[in-house]
Design a protein around this motif. Structure first.
Motif, PDB file in Angstrom:
ATOM      1  N   LYS A 116      32.796  15.652  40.955  1.00  0.00           N
ATOM      2  CA  LYS A 116      32.567  17.069  40.693  1.00  0.00           C
ATOM      3  C   LYS A 116      33.085  17.920  41.847  1.00  0.00           C
ATOM      4  O   LYS A 116      32.988  17.539  43.012  1.00  0.00           O
ATOM      5  CB  LYS A 116      31.086  17.345  40.477  1.00  0.00           C
ATOM      6  N   TYR A 117      33.607  19.062  41.495  1.00  0.00           N
ATOM      7  CA  TYR A 117      34.083  20.065  42.451  1.00  0.00           C
ATOM      8  C   TYR A 117      32.912  20.592  43.268  1.00  0.00           C
ATOM      9  O   TYR A 117      31.801  20.763  42.756  1.00  0.00           O
ATOM     10  CB  TYR A 117      34.735  21.203  41.660  1.00  0.00           C
ATOM     11  N   ASN A 118      33.160  20.849  44.540  1.00  0.00           N
ATOM     12  CA  ASN A 118      32.200  21.609  45.344  1.00  0.00           C
ATOM     13  C   ASN A 118      32.974  22.717  46.057  1.00  0.00           C
ATOM     14  O   ASN A 118      34.198  22.663  46.178  1.00  0.00           O
ATOM     15  CB  ASN A 118      31.394  20.722  46.306  1.00  0.00           C
ATOM     16  N   GLU A 119      32.260  23.715  46.521  1.00  0.00           N
ATOM     17  CA  GLU A 119      32.878  24.918  47.088  1.00  0.00           C
ATOM     18  C   GLU A 119      33.862  24.619  48.217  1.00  0.00           C
ATOM     19  O   GLU A 119      34.887  25.299  48.350  1.00  0.00           O
ATOM     20  CB  GLU A 119      31.780  25.864  47.578  1.00  0.00           C
ATOM     21  N   ALA A 120      33.598  23.596  48.993  1.00  0.00           N
ATOM     22  CA  ALA A 120      34.488  23.238  50.102  1.00  0.00           C
ATOM     23  C   ALA A 120      35.862  22.763  49.611  1.00  0.00           C
ATOM     24  O   ALA A 120      36.828  22.806  50.369  1.00  0.00           O
ATOM     25  CB  ALA A 120      33.848  22.164  50.967  1.00  0.00           C
TER      26      ALA A 120
END
Length: 134
Positions: free
Chosen positions: A11-15
């Motif tokens: 999953k994508y994370n903000e970083a």
């Protein structure tokens, strides 16, 4: 090294956005580059947002929207130029589709990506696009 085996889809994370922004620049997706804040918000608000990682480095990304039952629209799919033809795009598409297996995948292709999708047995569809200022 078998890079296909070493690819992690997560999953994508903000970083991750910094790398995604660089991938957009590399690909020449200037609209997404120029609208950096809006693009970052799109990633934060998408139903499906995943990245492909090799050795802790993001080398690809996929962003999509779905109703969960009929359609899963892939908004963006991008793999770093140095990591293409390793099955990473195919792996991200499969990962996203397994999240919503009842849906059909819908996506846009450019002249450059058309052969990739045709090789994956996607069929062409006709469509239109317009922004509010056009």
């Amino acid at each position: 090294m078998n890079k296909q085996k070493d690819v992690l889809i997560r999953k994508y994370n903000e970083a991750d956005f910094r790398t995604i922004h660089e991938l957009n620049k590399q690909q020449g997706w200037n609209n997404l580059v120029e609208k950096k804040q809006e693009t970052q918000q799109a990633w934060a608000n998408s139903t499906v947002a995943v990245v492909a990682e090799i050795d802790g480095r993001v080398v690809g990304c996929l962003r999509g929207l779905t109703d969960g039952f009929i359609s899963l629209y892939i908004c963006e799919l991008l793999v770093n130029q140095d990591h293409r033809k390793l099955g990473i795009g195919k792996k991200m598409l499969r990962y996203a589709h397994k999240l919503y297996p009842k849906t059909r995948l819908e996506l846009l292709a450019s002249d450059a990506s058309r052969s990739f999708y045709e090789a994956q047995s996607y069929r062409p569809l006709y469509g239109f696009r317009k922004t509010i200022v056009e």
